[in-house]
Design a protein around this motif. Structure first.
Motif, mmCIF file in Angstrom:
data_model
loop_
_atom_site.group_PDB
_atom_site.id
_atom_site.type_symbol
_atom_site.label_atom_id
_atom_site.label_comp_id
_atom_site.label_asym_id
_atom_site.label_seq_id
_atom_site.Cartn_x
_atom_site.Cartn_y
_atom_site.Cartn_z
ATOM 1 N N ILE A 1 0.869 -1.176 0.000
ATOM 2 C CA ILE A 1 0.000 0.000 0.000
ATOM 3 C C ILE A 1 0.902 1.222 0.000
ATOM 4 O O ILE A 1 1.664 1.453 0.951
ATOM 5 C CB ILE A 1 -0.931 0.035 1.230
ATOM 6 C CG1 ILE A 1 -1.821 -1.205 1.271
ATOM 7 C CG2 ILE A 1 -1.788 1.296 1.206
ATOM 8 C CD1 ILE A 1 -2.696 -1.296 2.521
ATOM 9 N N ARG B 1 -8.269 -0.070 -5.627
ATOM 10 C CA ARG B 1 -7.269 0.659 -6.403
ATOM 11 C C ARG B 1 -6.635 1.786 -5.594
ATOM 12 O O ARG B 1 -5.474 1.740 -5.246
ATOM 13 C CB ARG B 1 -7.885 1.203 -7.700
ATOM 14 C CG ARG B 1 -8.263 0.132 -8.699
ATOM 15 C CD ARG B 1 -7.040 -0.594 -9.230
ATOM 16 N NE ARG B 1 -7.397 -1.697 -10.132
ATOM 17 C CZ ARG B 1 -7.523 -2.943 -9.760
ATOM 18 N NH1 ARG B 1 -7.362 -3.293 -8.481
ATOM 19 N NH2 ARG B 1 -7.832 -3.894 -10.629
ATOM 20 N N SER B 2 -7.377 2.840 -5.294
ATOM 21 C CA SER B 2 -6.789 3.980 -4.591
ATOM 22 C C SER B 2 -7.895 4.865 -4.024
ATOM 23 O O SER B 2 -9.066 4.704 -4.360
ATOM 24 C CB SER B 2 -5.909 4.811 -5.541
ATOM 25 O OG SER B 2 -6.702 5.397 -6.573
ATOM 26 N N THR C 1 -8.349 8.940 -1.647
ATOM 27 C CA THR C 1 -7.803 10.029 -0.847
ATOM 28 C C THR C 1 -8.799 10.421 0.230
ATOM 29 O O THR C 1 -9.998 10.553 -0.045
ATOM 30 C CB THR C 1 -7.494 11.262 -1.712
ATOM 31 O OG1 THR C 1 -6.628 10.885 -2.776
ATOM 32 C CG2 THR C 1 -6.827 12.363 -0.888
ATOM 33 N N LEU D 1 -11.550 2.342 -2.292
ATOM 34 C CA LEU D 1 -10.877 1.740 -1.149
ATOM 35 C C LEU D 1 -11.675 0.533 -0.677
ATOM 36 O O LEU D 1 -12.894 0.450 -0.907
ATOM 37 C CB LEU D 1 -10.751 2.758 -0.014
ATOM 38 C CG LEU D 1 -9.784 3.919 -0.231
ATOM 39 C CD1 LEU D 1 -9.827 4.876 0.957
ATOM 40 C CD2 LEU D 1 -8.367 3.427 -0.441
ATOM 41 N N TYR E 1 -3.355 9.903 1.104
ATOM 42 C CA TYR E 1 -3.595 9.165 -0.145
ATOM 43 C C TYR E 1 -3.105 7.733 0.016
ATOM 44 O O TYR E 1 -2.005 7.488 0.518
ATOM 45 C CB TYR E 1 -2.858 9.835 -1.303
ATOM 46 C CG TYR E 1 -2.961 9.083 -2.616
ATOM 47 C CD1 TYR E 1 -4.153 9.076 -3.329
ATOM 48 C CD2 TYR E 1 -1.868 8.401 -3.144
ATOM 49 C CE1 TYR E 1 -4.253 8.389 -4.541
ATOM 50 C CE2 TYR E 1 -1.952 7.712 -4.343
ATOM 51 C CZ TYR E 1 -3.146 7.719 -5.037
ATOM 52 O OH TYR E 1 -3.256 7.043 -6.228
ATOM 53 N N GLN F 1 -2.840 3.918 -2.137
ATOM 54 C CA GLN F 1 -2.947 3.254 -3.431
ATOM 55 C C GLN F 1 -2.410 1.833 -3.352
ATOM 56 O O GLN F 1 -1.348 1.574 -2.774
ATOM 57 C CB GLN F 1 -2.164 4.016 -4.506
ATOM 58 C CG GLN F 1 -2.274 3.361 -5.881
ATOM 59 C CD GLN F 1 -1.720 4.233 -6.986
ATOM 60 O OE1 GLN F 1 -0.955 5.155 -6.737
ATOM 61 N NE2 GLN F 1 -2.106 3.956 -8.221
ATOM 62 N N ARG F 2 -3.179 0.911 -3.914
ATOM 63 C CA ARG F 2 -2.702 -0.464 -4.071
ATOM 64 C C ARG F 2 -1.475 -0.445 -4.965
ATOM 65 O O ARG F 2 -1.474 0.161 -6.026
ATOM 66 C CB ARG F 2 -3.827 -1.297 -4.682
ATOM 67 C CG ARG F 2 -3.472 -2.728 -4.998
ATOM 68 C CD ARG F 2 -4.689 -3.400 -5.633
ATOM 69 N NE ARG F 2 -4.336 -4.710 -6.189
ATOM 70 C CZ ARG F 2 -3.843 -4.887 -7.413
ATOM 71 N NH1 ARG F 2 -3.641 -3.846 -8.192
ATOM 72 N NH2 ARG F 2 -3.558 -6.105 -7.842
ATOM 73 N N HIS F 3 -0.414 -1.154 -4.534
ATOM 74 C CA HIS F 3 0.901 -0.942 -5.141
ATOM 75 C C HIS F 3 1.585 -2.285 -5.407
ATOM 76 O O HIS F 3 2.384 -2.768 -4.606
ATOM 77 C CB HIS F 3 1.731 -0.092 -4.167
ATOM 78 C CG HIS F 3 3.065 0.331 -4.685
ATOM 79 N ND1 HIS F 3 3.229 1.310 -5.622
ATOM 80 C CD2 HIS F 3 4.315 -0.089 -4.372
ATOM 81 C CE1 HIS F 3 4.512 1.490 -5.862
ATOM 82 N NE2 HIS F 3 5.190 0.646 -5.119
ATOM 83 N N LEU G 1 3.868 2.564 -9.969
ATOM 84 C CA LEU G 1 2.956 3.665 -10.266
ATOM 85 C C LEU G 1 3.265 4.336 -11.591
ATOM 86 O O LEU G 1 2.574 5.256 -11.996
ATOM 87 C CB LEU G 1 3.036 4.712 -9.147
ATOM 88 C CG LEU G 1 2.623 4.227 -7.763
ATOM 89 C CD1 LEU G 1 2.645 5.371 -6.777
ATOM 90 C CD2 LEU G 1 1.246 3.591 -7.796
#
Length: 388
Positions: free
Chosen positions: A39, A86-87, A89, A111, A145, A147-149, A171
């Motif tokens: 993450i 995915r992501s 904020t 999320l 923020y 984001q799945r990483h 990314l």
């Protein structure tokens, strides 16, 4: 749901030491082999659209990695289904006392947990409030923020930590190539990197100019190779300029650029400014340095740092400092706008930083690809070279 509850129970059952060890990224089979699903997290003061930013946005008391490690519902949901999001904020409004006053999730967020869960987890975070240039504490905004990483696992790769601040290659999304005819002229650095190749000339133009000649007396054109022929078109904004046809005829017949050797460019091209001097035309090609953002004049950065140290804006004796300034300039290099993007550690030091930057004489202006000074330019100046 069952997987999520089991994962949540497992997270909550860890001791603090065990929790730190347990926060490893899930490892899954994916395209091209195994992946660690980290993450990515970041946090920053932000300005809602249409509003003027304060001199300095709120400053989080806790490090983002400590904050993220307490998001038990997010950790459990990610552990249970790391491929299902995915992501997103989380936006916070921070009042004059540094407390969270409001919280919301971005409209586009995907999320694995609800807005209520994220806001409840972040409600207790404490901040130094936003300040204006006169030192008054004001309401500000702050964002987290997530984001799945996914990152590919190499052979023998140890498990990566669950959270990371490093965006890394996961990314990086390849940008589409810029169009051959730029919408704005002069073209930006991305266009130059993709299309520009120095040609051979029958008559070589001057490279770079300090001319202040009005734009109405010049036209931007692009000469390029297509199917073994050199062609010329005006830029999109100059397509209706009466000078455009004459300019391209001058480029093709007098300057006659060609690319006889392979350039590594799919469509090699060169942008040119063509000026009208009465009935005569003259052309200017890109300057040797190309586009140049605003920068410190020779020897001025160390003087700037010394004055910031004297004011307490950055640490003494060249110790690492977290101060970041966001600066804009006019066409002489004078600072027209300054605010603190990241605190140097104290309100008094932050308040002293921008008046020092605005005192003048430290910076050279932005120069476009033809070497002409112009206003604008954005500099994120970090007091420490290794600041993230």
């Amino acid at each position: 749901m069952v997987r999520y509850l089991v994962a949540l129970a497992a997270v909550l059952a860890f001791t603090p030491g065990g929790l730190a060890n347990a926060q490893e990224a899930p490892r899954m089979d994916g395209a091209g082999g195994q992946q660690d699903l980290q993450i990515f997290v970041s946090s920053y003061g932000y300005t809602p659209r249409g509003e003027e930013p304060p001199y300095r946005q709120p400053v989080a008391i806790r490090d983002i990695m400590d904050t993220a490690s307490g998001l038990t519902e997010l950790i459990a949901a990610h552990s249970a289904s790391p491929d299902d999001w995915r992501s997103g904020t989380v936006y916070l409004e921070i009042d004059e006392k540094g407390a969270v006053a409001r919280c919301r999730l971005s409209d586009s967020a995907r999320l694995p947990v609800s807005e209520e869960a994220m806001c409840a987890a972040l409600a207790g975070e404490a901040f130094r409030p936003a300040i204006e240039a006169d030192g008054d504490k004001v309401t500000g905004s702050y964002a987290y923020y997530f984001q799945r990483h996914p990152l590919r696992v190499d052979e023998g790769q140890a498990r990566r930590p669950l959270f990371t601040r490093d965006p890394g290659l996961a990314l990086a999304v390849p940008a589409p190539p810029p169009p051959l005819l730029p919408a704005a002229f002069p073209p930006h650095g991305g266009w130059m990197n993709y299309h520009y190749a120095q040609p051979q000339w029958r008559v070589e133009p001057r490279h770079g100019t300090d001319s202040a000649q009005p734009a109405d007396d010049a036209v931007g054109v692009v000469a390029y190779e297509a199917r073994g022929e050199t062609r010329c078109d005006p830029s999109a904004e100059d397509i209706r300029n009466p000078l455009a046809r004459r300019a391209c005829a001058f480029v093709l017949e007098t300057l006659a650029p060609t690319w006889p050797e392979p350039t590594g460019r799919r469509t090699p091209a060169v942008p040119l400014l063509v000026f009208a001097d009465g009935d005569d035309l003259r052309a200017v090609g890109p300057a040797a340095e190309g586009y140049r953002n605003a920068r410190f004049a020779e020897g001025q950065e160390e003087l700037f740092r010394a004055r910031l140290r004297s004011a307490g804006s950055i640490a003494p004796d060249k110790a690492p400092s977290t101060l970041r300034l966001i600066l804009r300039f006019d066409n002489t290099g004078a600072v027209t706008h300054c605010r603190v993007g990241r605190t140097g550690g104290s309100d008094s030091g932050d308040l002293a930083a921008c008046p020092i930057a605005a005192a003048g004489g430290y910076f050279e202006p932005v120069r476009d690809i033809f070497g002409r000074a112009e206003g604008g330019g954005l500099m994120y100046w970090n007091a420490s070279d290794d600041a993230d």
